[in-house]
Design an enzyme around this catalytic site. Structure first.
Site, PDB file in Angstrom:
ATOM      1  N   HIS A 124       0.833  -1.218   0.000  1.00 40.20           N
ATOM      2  CA  HIS A 124       0.000   0.000   0.000  1.00 40.20           C
ATOM      3  C   HIS A 124       0.864   1.263   0.000  1.00 40.20           C
ATOM      4  O   HIS A 124       0.454   2.293   0.506  1.00 40.20           O
ATOM      5  CB  HIS A 124      -0.944   0.039   1.209  1.00 40.20           C
ATOM      6  CG  HIS A 124      -1.656  -1.247   1.461  1.00 40.20           C
ATOM      7  ND1 HIS A 124      -2.849  -1.563   0.857  1.00 40.20           N
ATOM      8  CD2 HIS A 124      -1.324  -2.328   2.216  1.00 40.20           C
ATOM      9  CE1 HIS A 124      -3.233  -2.779   1.259  1.00 40.20           C
ATOM     10  NE2 HIS A 124      -2.313  -3.270   2.074  1.00 40.20           N
ATOM     11  N   SER A 126      15.090  21.496 -16.253  1.00 33.81           N
ATOM     12  CA  SER A 126      13.907  22.311 -16.535  1.00 33.81           C
ATOM     13  C   SER A 126      14.363  23.602 -17.191  1.00 33.81           C
ATOM     14  O   SER A 126      15.446  24.107 -16.906  1.00 33.81           O
ATOM     15  CB  SER A 126      13.182  22.608 -15.227  1.00 33.81           C
ATOM     16  OG  SER A 126      12.442  23.800 -15.341  1.00 33.81           O
ATOM     17  N   LYS A 178      16.288  21.574 -11.087  1.00 33.22           N
ATOM     18  CA  LYS A 178      15.611  20.331 -11.448  1.00 33.22           C
ATOM     19  C   LYS A 178      16.489  19.307 -12.142  1.00 33.22           C
ATOM     20  O   LYS A 178      17.359  19.625 -12.929  1.00 33.22           O
ATOM     21  CB  LYS A 178      14.424  20.651 -12.370  1.00 33.22           C
ATOM     22  CG  LYS A 178      13.332  21.422 -11.697  1.00 33.22           C
ATOM     23  CD  LYS A 178      12.411  20.536 -10.908  1.00 33.22           C
ATOM     24  CE  LYS A 178      11.341  20.047 -11.844  1.00 33.22           C
ATOM     25  NZ  LYS A 178      10.302  19.312 -11.182  1.00 33.22           N
ATOM     26  N   GLU A 197       9.523   8.459 -17.158  1.00 29.11           N
ATOM     27  CA  GLU A 197       8.151   8.929 -17.406  1.00 29.11           C
ATOM     28  C   GLU A 197       7.685   8.535 -18.799  1.00 29.11           C
ATOM     29  O   GLU A 197       6.530   8.145 -19.009  1.00 29.11           O
ATOM     30  CB  GLU A 197       8.070  10.453 -17.250  1.00 29.11           C
ATOM     31  CG  GLU A 197       8.078  10.888 -15.802  1.00 29.11           C
ATOM     32  CD  GLU A 197       8.245  12.392 -15.654  1.00 29.11           C
ATOM     33  OE1 GLU A 197       7.658  13.154 -16.452  1.00 29.11           O
ATOM     34  OE2 GLU A 197       8.984  12.813 -14.750  1.00 29.11           O
ATOM     35  N   LYS A 205      -0.940  -3.571 -39.566  1.00 27.40           N
ATOM     36  CA  LYS A 205       0.492  -3.253 -39.612  1.00 27.40           C
ATOM     37  C   LYS A 205       0.908  -2.082 -38.750  1.00 27.40           C
ATOM     38  O   LYS A 205       1.893  -2.173 -38.003  1.00 27.40           O
ATOM     39  CB  LYS A 205       0.914  -3.014 -41.066  1.00 27.40           C
ATOM     40  CG  LYS A 205       0.964  -4.319 -41.796  1.00 27.40           C
ATOM     41  CD  LYS A 205       1.133  -4.193 -43.266  1.00 27.40           C
ATOM     42  CE  LYS A 205       0.643  -5.477 -43.886  1.00 27.40           C
ATOM     43  NZ  LYS A 205      -0.817  -5.703 -43.673  1.00 27.40           N
TER      44      LYS A 205
HETATM   45  N1  ARG Z   1      -1.707  -4.557 -48.453  1.00 28.89           N
HETATM   46  C1  ARG Z   1      -2.512  -5.668 -48.145  1.00 28.89           C
HETATM   47  C2  ARG Z   1      -2.550  -5.900 -46.634  1.00 28.89           C
HETATM   48  O1  ARG Z   1      -1.714  -5.388 -46.009  1.00 28.89           O
HETATM   49  C3  ARG Z   1      -1.995  -6.898 -48.811  1.00 28.89           C
HETATM   50  C4  ARG Z   1      -3.020  -7.934 -49.092  1.00 28.89           C
HETATM   51  C5  ARG Z   1      -3.955  -7.426 -50.126  1.00 28.89           C
HETATM   52  N2  ARG Z   1      -4.887  -8.398 -50.532  1.00 28.89           N
HETATM   53  C6  ARG Z   1      -5.981  -8.112 -51.242  1.00 28.89           C
HETATM   54  N3  ARG Z   1      -6.756  -9.080 -51.565  1.00 28.89           N
HETATM   55  N4  ARG Z   1      -6.266  -6.881 -51.544  1.00 28.89           N
HETATM   56  O2  ARG Z   1      -3.390  -6.550 -46.104  1.00 28.89           O
END
Ligand code: ARG
Length: 457
Positions: free
Chosen positions: A156, A277, A283, A290, A325
């Site tokens: 705590h 700072s 500081k 952080e 991605k």
């Molecule tokens: N750029 C696409 C992705 O990242 C690749 C696959 C695309 N496939 C398709 N059937 N359009 O998912």
């Protein structure tokens, strides 16, 4: 520009639609995996006599040149292409003509991208594991160095019981070891090649998926073509592992922030990992800690973002999945950056043993040991607990600590107190006698240090 997929439509999409649809700005980082995958694919097509051997050789030769041109900067990625897969195929065909158009036989971008992502994450996963291990090693060295330093252990955020600083460091080492093992598990589960699943249903060509998988260092192939192109659970597993890792680093950061504050002054970070700072000359801010704490939120966001993308899409591939991605790349970059700054920050941190010890002395953290002393002399724990509490209250009233309260004062609360009580409540002694497995005694700490060394190999 004419689209590679023009046919059913004339491929004349609006510029704004092109920009919206395109992923090359971020999937360009997959170029090496994409080309390596294509080289293996051409080799398989050749072995199975699906395309002429000579054409396959030309494709492979040129793909190697393209890879080295990209690495050397001789070839720049054309950001007007839709994605990295299209770009590589386009350059190949420009360079070797019609033979280049044979590469995409018995393959789809759907299995191609699933392959690229697995290969990329395998590479980065291993890089991150190595970085975590470096951090564990640094912590283990510190644990060895600071085995004798007493500090208050907290619950705590109140001083609770005396521990050696090494015990605190080792707690993080155990967490980080599990982070490594979690990533290793994820890597093992991901060790299936999706290539050959094609668009979603497999192919009529006589492909050899296992051969292609082996060329790419996978130990198996996915058993179902629709699963192979549809799921991104391997990305989510990594993001989950990263989130847990960041949660650990964030808690550690929070402690560093407390410990470097003037109120605690348990540690001092090297000037190389702190900032000043612009207005307050005195500081010394622990910005790196952080930021690690802050970036943890960002990595959680990456996980939640992809979970949300995936939750409603029907099988098999949908363009939504292109949204995997950026969160994955962002999390990978963030985790790598955090580890790269965290490890040297810990390695160069100065430990203020005296302040730690002083804090341990002031908080009655040996009150449990006082109770245990009475228990060892025959009193039931609950009664001993009560007496110890009353003595603490008396000390607070009279401005004393347990170590300075005279024996005759003790005797007022329980007549069996003797001189040896002072040894029982001595802080170092109290920590060192916690010899239960995993406890804070120095014997246990040495065992833990050895265990970590063994696990690091
Ligand atoms: N750029 C696409 C992705 O990242 C690749 C696959 C695309 N496939 C398709 N059937 N359009 O998912």
């Amino acid at each position: 520009m004419a689209k590679m997929w023009a046919g059913r439509t004339d491929g004349t999409t609006d510029q704004i639609a092109d920009d919206f649809n395109s992923s090359i700005h971020f999937d360009c980082r997959l170029f090496e995996e994409d080309i390596t995958g294509s080289i293996a694919h051409a080799s398989m097509l050749k072995k199975q006599a699906i395309i002429p051997g000579e054409a396959a050789d030309h494709i492979i030769e040129e793909l190697k040149v393209i890879l080295s041109d990209l690495k050397s900067g001789k070839l720049e990625i054309d950001l007007s292409c839709e994605d990295i897969h299209m770009f590589v195929e386009q350059v190949l065909t420009e360079r070797i003509g019609d033979e280049g158009k044979m590469l995409h036989t018995a393959r789809s971008r759907n299995d191609q991208v699933a392959l690229d992502m697995r290969m990329y994450m395998r590479k980065k996963g291993n890089e991150i594991i190595a970085l975590i291990k470096e951090l564990i090693e640094v912590l283990n060295e510190s644990a060895e160095k600071y085995t004798d330093v007493i500090m208050p252990g907290y619950t705590h955020l109140q001083r609770a019981q005396p521990v050696f600083f090494a015990q605190h460091l080792l707690a993080y080492e155990m967490m980080l070891l599990r982070d490594v093992s979690r990533l290793e598990d994820a890597l093992e589960r991901m060790d299936e090649s999706p290539i050959g699943a094609c668009a979603l249903a497999g192919t009529t060509y006589d492909t050899d998926r296992m051969y292609e998988a082996e060329l790419l260092g996978f130990s198996g192939i996915s058993a179902n073509s629709m699963d192979a192109v549809s799921d991104r659970d391997f990305c989510l597993e990594f993001l989950s592992c990263f989130s847990i890792l960041m949660m650990h680093l964030s808690r550690f950061s929070e402690e560093l922030l407390l410990w470097t504050s003037w109120e605690f002054r348990f540690v001092e970070l090297s000037d190389s990992y702190t900032t000043g700072s612009s207005i307050m000359p005195q500081k010394k801010n622990s910005d790196m800690a952080e930021l690690v704490r802050g970036k943890t939120g960002r990595v959680y966001g990456d996980l939640v973002s992809l979970l949300t993308v995936m939750k409603g899409i029907p099988l098999a591939y949908n363009k939504d999945m292109q949204e995997d991605k950026e969160p994955v790349f962002d999390a990978i970059d963030t985790v790598i950056m955090c580890l790269k700054v965290f490890t040297p920050m810990i390695a160069t941190m100065k430990v203020n043993s005296d302040n730690m010890h002083q804090a341990a002395r002031e908080g009655f953290i040996n009150a449990t040991d006082l109770a245990d002393y009475m228990v060892k002399k025959g009193l039931p724990f609950r009664s001993a607990y009560k007496i110890s509490g009353l003595i603490v209250a008396e000390c607070i009233r009279s401005g004393q600590v347990l170590e300075t309260l005279p024996l005759d004062e003790y005797k007022k609360y329980w007549d069996q107190f003797e001189e040896d009580l002072y040894e029982a409540i001595d802080l170092k002694n109290a920590a060192d006698t916690r010899t239960s497995k995993g406890g804070t005694s120095r014997a246990s700490i040495r065992e833990q240090i050895e265990l970590v060394k063994k696990k690091l190999g």
